[in-house]
Design a protein around this motif. Structure first.
Motif, PDB file in Angstrom:
ATOM      1  N   ASP A 132       1.144   1.521  -2.352  1.00  0.00           N
ATOM      2  CA  ASP A 132       2.572   1.616  -2.078  1.00  0.00           C
ATOM      3  C   ASP A 132       3.164   2.892  -2.675  1.00  0.00           C
ATOM      4  O   ASP A 132       4.078   3.480  -2.109  1.00  0.00           O
ATOM      5  CB  ASP A 132       3.307   0.393  -2.637  1.00  0.00           C
ATOM      6  CG  ASP A 132       3.043  -0.866  -1.816  1.00  0.00           C
ATOM      7  OD1 ASP A 132       2.583  -0.719  -0.658  1.00  0.00           O
ATOM      8  OD2 ASP A 132       3.297  -1.972  -2.319  1.00  0.00           O
ATOM      9  N   ASP A 133       2.641   3.312  -3.815  1.00  0.00           N
ATOM     10  CA  ASP A 133       3.152   4.523  -4.461  1.00  0.00           C
ATOM     11  C   ASP A 133       2.587   5.802  -3.853  1.00  0.00           C
ATOM     12  O   ASP A 133       3.231   6.839  -3.868  1.00  0.00           O
ATOM     13  CB  ASP A 133       2.820   4.499  -5.958  1.00  0.00           C
ATOM     14  CG  ASP A 133       3.556   3.383  -6.687  1.00  0.00           C
ATOM     15  OD1 ASP A 133       4.663   3.023  -6.244  1.00  0.00           O
ATOM     16  OD2 ASP A 133       3.013   2.881  -7.684  1.00  0.00           O
ATOM     17  N   ASP A 134       1.371   5.749  -3.333  1.00  0.00           N
ATOM     18  CA  ASP A 134       0.723   6.916  -2.742  1.00  0.00           C
ATOM     19  C   ASP A 134       0.140   6.515  -1.388  1.00  0.00           C
ATOM     20  O   ASP A 134      -1.063   6.308  -1.246  1.00  0.00           O
ATOM     21  CB  ASP A 134      -0.378   7.432  -3.685  1.00  0.00           C
ATOM     22  CG  ASP A 134      -0.964   8.761  -3.211  1.00  0.00           C
ATOM     23  OD1 ASP A 134      -0.288   9.473  -2.438  1.00  0.00           O
ATOM     24  OD2 ASP A 134      -2.103   9.069  -3.601  1.00  0.00           O
TER      25      ASP A 134
END
Length: 149
Positions: free
Chosen positions: A90-92
């Motif tokens: 989700d972050d990358d």
């Protein structure tokens, strides 16, 4: 006989002082002139270097096979209606285009030249997620408004 009057020697001292002043003025001027000539000659060599003998240059041979197409540009990568999955976190996120089906995200809208993911709330209210692509060149930034299928 009266003693002889010594001759004045001030003319020689004045000439010596004038010669020293002229020398002190000319030395820096000659130094600056030499430096300027050296700079001009150096600049001329950079613009027009002396020709040297070298082997003839031939253009590279063209390949027999046609070149493979380059990677898609950001405009071709994801468009409205495409379906994607996230191979990253989700972050990358690392989106990959796939055939539409369950557990995929469908691109509802592509908003170019921005990294403001909140714009999906107003421009595509049915979106359940968004993807922000932040390029070092702001013109190539974009946001994808996505809907879970």
């Amino acid at each position: 006989m009266p003693p002889a009057v010594p001759a004045k020697k001030t003319g020689g001292k004045v000439a010596l002082i004038i010669a020293l002043v002229v020398l002190l003025v000319l030395c820096p001027c000659l130094g600056l002139a030499g430096w300027a000539v050296w700079r001009v000659a150096d600049a001329a060599n950079e613009v027009d270097p002396t020709p040297t003998l070298s082997a003839p240059v031939f253009p590279p041979a063209l390949p027999d096979d046609p070149p493979t197409p380059a990677a898609p540009t950001p405009d071709e990568e994801f468009a409205r209606g495409d379906c994607v999955v996230n191979d990253g976190s989700d972050d990358d996120a690392a989106l990959r285009k796939v055939p539409c089906g369950p557990n995929t995200y469908q691109v509802l809208l592509r908003i170019p030249a921005t990294t403001d993911g909140d714009r999906c709330e107003t421009l595509a209210p049915q979106a359940t997620a968004n993807y922000v692509h932040d390029n070092s060149i702001d013109l190539f930034d974009y946001v994808l408004c996505l809907k879970k299928r």
